[in-house]
Design an enzyme around this catalytic site. Structure first.
Site, PDB file in Angstrom:
ATOM      1  CG  HIS A  57      -1.975   1.065   1.202  1.00  0.00           C
ATOM      2  ND1 HIS A  57      -3.302   0.836   1.509  1.00  0.00           N
ATOM      3  CD2 HIS A  57      -1.904   2.392   0.926  1.00  0.00           C
ATOM      4  CE1 HIS A  57      -3.993   1.960   1.414  1.00  0.00           C
ATOM      5  NE2 HIS A  57      -3.161   2.932   1.081  1.00  0.00           N
ATOM      6  CG  HIS A 109      -1.987  15.349  -7.588  1.00  0.00           C
ATOM      7  ND1 HIS A 109      -3.121  15.005  -6.894  1.00  0.00           N
ATOM      8  CD2 HIS A 109      -1.174  14.270  -7.528  1.00  0.00           C
ATOM      9  CE1 HIS A 109      -2.999  13.752  -6.460  1.00  0.00           C
ATOM     10  NE2 HIS A 109      -1.824  13.301  -6.825  1.00  0.00           N
ATOM     11  CB  THR A 141       0.033   6.028  -9.476  1.00  0.00           C
ATOM     12  OG1 THR A 141       0.077   7.460  -9.595  1.00  0.00           O
ATOM     13  CG2 THR A 141       0.077   5.404 -10.869  1.00  0.00           C
ATOM     14  CB  THR A 142      -4.849   8.705  -9.330  1.00  0.00           C
ATOM     15  OG1 THR A 142      -4.707   8.453  -7.927  1.00  0.00           O
ATOM     16  CG2 THR A 142      -6.304   8.846  -9.718  1.00  0.00           C
ATOM     17  N   PRO A 143      -4.092   7.404 -12.583  1.00  0.00           N
ATOM     18  CG  PRO A 143      -4.396   5.639 -14.056  1.00  0.00           C
ATOM     19  CD  PRO A 143      -4.720   6.083 -12.667  1.00  0.00           C
ATOM     20  CE  LYS A 144      -2.635  12.333  -9.977  1.00  0.00           C
ATOM     21  NZ  LYS A 144      -2.006  10.998  -9.873  1.00  0.00           N
ATOM     22  CG  ASP A 211      -9.348  11.299  -6.644  1.00  0.00           C
ATOM     23  OD1 ASP A 211     -10.390  11.518  -5.991  1.00  0.00           O
ATOM     24  OD2 ASP A 211      -8.310  11.959  -6.499  1.00  0.00           O
ATOM     25  CD  GLU A 271      -8.529   6.591   4.040  1.00  0.00           C
ATOM     26  OE1 GLU A 271      -7.439   7.117   4.280  1.00  0.00           O
ATOM     27  OE2 GLU A 271      -9.076   6.645   2.918  1.00  0.00           O
ATOM     28  CG  ASP A 346      -1.553   5.645   3.215  1.00  0.00           C
ATOM     29  OD1 ASP A 346      -1.928   5.275   2.090  1.00  0.00           O
ATOM     30  OD2 ASP A 346      -2.254   6.345   3.968  1.00  0.00           O
TER      31      ASP A 346
HETATM   32  C1  LIG Z   1      -5.765  11.923   5.257  1.00  0.00           C
HETATM   33  C2  LIG Z   1      -5.599  10.481   5.118  1.00  0.00           C
HETATM   34  C3  LIG Z   1      -6.531   9.615   5.866  1.00  0.00           C
HETATM   35  C4  LIG Z   1      -4.616  10.039   4.280  1.00  0.00           C
HETATM   36  C5  LIG Z   1      -4.083   8.724   4.156  1.00  0.00           C
HETATM   37  N1  LIG Z   1      -4.592   7.887   3.237  1.00  0.00           N
HETATM   38  C6  LIG Z   1      -5.126   8.083   2.014  1.00  0.00           C
HETATM   39  N2  LIG Z   1      -6.451   7.913   1.909  1.00  0.00           N
HETATM   40  C7  LIG Z   1      -7.062   8.007   0.706  1.00  0.00           C
HETATM   41  N3  LIG Z   1      -6.412   8.306  -0.432  1.00  0.00           N
HETATM   42  C8  LIG Z   1      -5.091   8.514  -0.364  1.00  0.00           C
HETATM   43  C9  LIG Z   1      -4.384   8.428   0.856  1.00  0.00           C
HETATM   44  N4  LIG Z   1      -3.097   8.704   0.604  1.00  0.00           N
HETATM   45  C10 LIG Z   1      -3.001   8.939  -0.730  1.00  0.00           C
HETATM   46  N5  LIG Z   1      -4.209   8.845  -1.317  1.00  0.00           N
HETATM   47  C11 LIG Z   1      -4.556   9.025  -2.747  1.00  0.00           C
HETATM   48  O1  LIG Z   1      -3.379   8.925  -3.514  1.00  0.00           O
HETATM   49  C12 LIG Z   1      -3.138  10.140  -4.228  1.00  0.00           C
HETATM   50  C13 LIG Z   1      -1.642  10.400  -4.326  1.00  0.00           C
HETATM   51  O2  LIG Z   1      -0.990   9.438  -5.126  1.00  0.00           O
HETATM   52  P1  LIG Z   1      -1.186   9.315  -6.728  1.00  0.00           P
HETATM   53  O3  LIG Z   1      -1.348  10.701  -7.278  1.00  0.00           O
HETATM   54  O4  LIG Z   1      -2.401   8.472  -6.956  1.00  0.00           O
HETATM   55  O5  LIG Z   1       0.096   8.673  -7.209  1.00  0.00           O
HETATM   56  C14 LIG Z   1      -3.910  11.179  -3.431  1.00  0.00           C
HETATM   57  O6  LIG Z   1      -4.271  12.283  -4.201  1.00  0.00           O
HETATM   58  C15 LIG Z   1      -5.127  10.392  -2.976  1.00  0.00           C
HETATM   59  O7  LIG Z   1      -6.087  10.321  -3.991  1.00  0.00           O
HETATM   60 ZN   LIG Z   2      -3.795   4.932   1.008  1.00  0.00          ZN
END
Ligand SMILES: CC(C)=CCNc1ncnc2c1ncn2[C@@H]1O[C@H](COP(=O)(O)O)[C@@H](O)[C@H]1O
Ligand SMILES: [Zn+2]
Length: 412
Positions: A57, A109, A141-144, A211, A271, A346
């Site tokens: 994760h 981002h 990762t979230t494809p953007k 997302d 969460e 995380d």
């Molecule tokens: C505040 C809190 C409970 C954070 C911890 N846990 C998380 N909970 C939900 N989505 C997350 C968390 N950490 C990262 N992300 C997701 O992962 C993205 C960042 O990585 P990526 O851009 O997908 O490469 C964030 O914008 C969010 O959409």
């Molecule tokens: Zn997470």
């Protein structure tokens, strides 16, 4: 200026945010004291660094090095795209609430979403995990899509793949197809910590994240992309993002389609205490869930009955106040009941942690002996989404390490 997208749109989410920010100060004080205590207890635990580890994760952009984030932000500042002095303190702040974390992600981002930056971040993140003996990682990762710079979800993922290929300091095995053919993959054992002459080796797989702010159609696009990239090591789909935004039911069709097509599913679950959603997610029976913090007794029992593996992120939960204190973390309960679970980071960059650090916290907080830590780390292999060939090799790696470290003088 980056935070416009963070508006809270429902009464329920405003309430949750208000409760969390009220208790944040108290929790921060308590958290800092606890962290110091844990750091002191965990001092002589360098052996955790050399132990092979499995990371299941880790969000790509959340794992970014602080130095890289600052450098990219400074560059954008120099080009006049952002006001660096406005964002510097946001990046450097250490303790963040749930709301602040998602503000930071919006900032990250803005700074990272171009092809070159994504390639660099991917390369560095893999190198960082490999350097602490992570032998298998599922990066998510979230494809953007960003029309302004000609970025599509696909080109975003291609940039990620470029990053994987750009790694030079360790051997990376990422494609199930080429792994069979590459001599550095199945045929060569993973780096043994007692033998520093060998190059390290890491298996990399990907989960594509949806997302919670996305539409159903956009989620479906991500699933289609994932299906087309299976040969590049994409093994599953994750649902993540600000848990106070969107509704999980929006994504059920895309998730069901993904599952039907053979992709694995991991959901961020619990969460925040959203009862309907937690129950809906448990009914869906995902292959794994992340966090599982705010489950009530009945939901927790259900999780256990269904034996759904949990990705536990201790530092993340404490830093964001999702769990008020480490000693009441549900890790202890799940561990006692031998429930399937795996320790994870995380967002190693955002929360200034590492996977070795997470094991250190677990071992010192819950008094877990070394042999038990080895078991915890090696059990993670059961829950990976890669195929049996990879599982077998990882099991052999753990067995070799445990044999060497329990029965020899190799000093760790
Ligand atoms: C505040 C809190 C409970 C954070 C911890 N846990 C998380 N909970 C939900 N989505 C997350 C968390 N950490 C990262 N992300 C997701 O992962 C993205 C960042 O990585 P990526 O851009 O997908 O490469 C964030 O914008 C969010 O959409
Ligand atoms: Zn997470």
């Amino acid at each position: 200026m980056f935070f416009d997208r963070m508006d809270s749109n429902s009464r329920e989410s405003r309430l949750i945010i208000a409760i969390q920010s009220q208790s944040a100060h108290f929790l921060e004080l308590r958290g800092v004291k606890k962290e110091r205590e844990v750091a002191r207890k965990g001092k002589n635990m360098e052996w955790l660094e050399s132990m092979p580890k499995v990371e299941l994760h880790a969000h790509l952009n959340g794992s970014i090095r602080n130095s890289t984030l600052l450098e990219l932000a400074r560059n954008l500042g120099d080009e006049g795209d952002i006001e660096f002095s406005e964002v510097e303190h946001v990046i450097l702040k250490d303790d963040r609430s749930l709301v602040e974390v998602f503000k930071l992600f919006d900032l990250i981002h803005v700074v990272t979403t171009d092809h070159e930056a994504i390639t660099r971040i991917t390369k560095e993140v893999i190198e960082d995990f490999a350097s602490e003996n992570v032998v298998y990682i599922e990066l998510r990762t979230t494809p953007k899509r960003n029309d302004k710079i000609g970025m599509s979800k696909r080109s975003y993922m291609e940039a990620v793949m470029q990053g994987v290929k750009a790694v030079t300091t360790v051997d990376v095995c990422f494609s199930p197809q080429t792994e069979q053919l590459t001599s550095s993959c199945h045929s060569r054992p993973i780096h043994e910590p007692c033998n520093d002459d060998l190059r390290k080796k890491i298996y990399v797989r990907f989960l594509l994240s949806i997302d919670r702010r996305e539409s159903a159609a956009s989620a479906m696009e991500t699933v289609d992309l994932a299906l087309g990239m299976r040969e590049m090591g994409v093994v599953g789909i994750d649902l993540s993002g600000n848990p106070t935004k969107g509704e999980w039911v929006t994504f059920i069709p895309a998730l069901e389609y993904a599952r039907k097509q053979g992709l694995k599913i991991s959901l961020h679950c619990g969460e925040v205490p959203n009862r309907t959603e937690i129950n809906g997610m448990l009914d869906f029976h995902p292959d794994r869930v992340g966090h599982a913090c705010c489950l009530n007794d009945a939901e927790f029992e259900c999780l256990k009955t269904l034996k759904i593996p949990v990705e536990i992120c201790l530092t993340s939960n404490i830093r964001t106040g999702t769990i008020s204190s480490i000693d009441i973390h549900h890790f202890a309960d799940l561990h006692r009941d031998k429930h399937p679970m795996v320790l994870c980071t995380d967002d190693a960059g955002v929360f200034s942690t590492s996977l070795s650090g997470e094991y250190k916290i677990a071992a010192s907080t819950f008094g877990i002996k070394r042999e038990e830590v080895y078991r915890l780390a090696s059990d993670a292999v059961h829950f990976i989404f890669a195929d049996d060939g990879v599982k077998t090799e990882l099991r052999n790696t753990f067995m070799a390490f445990i044999k060497q470290n329990l029965f020899s003088d190799c000093d760790h």
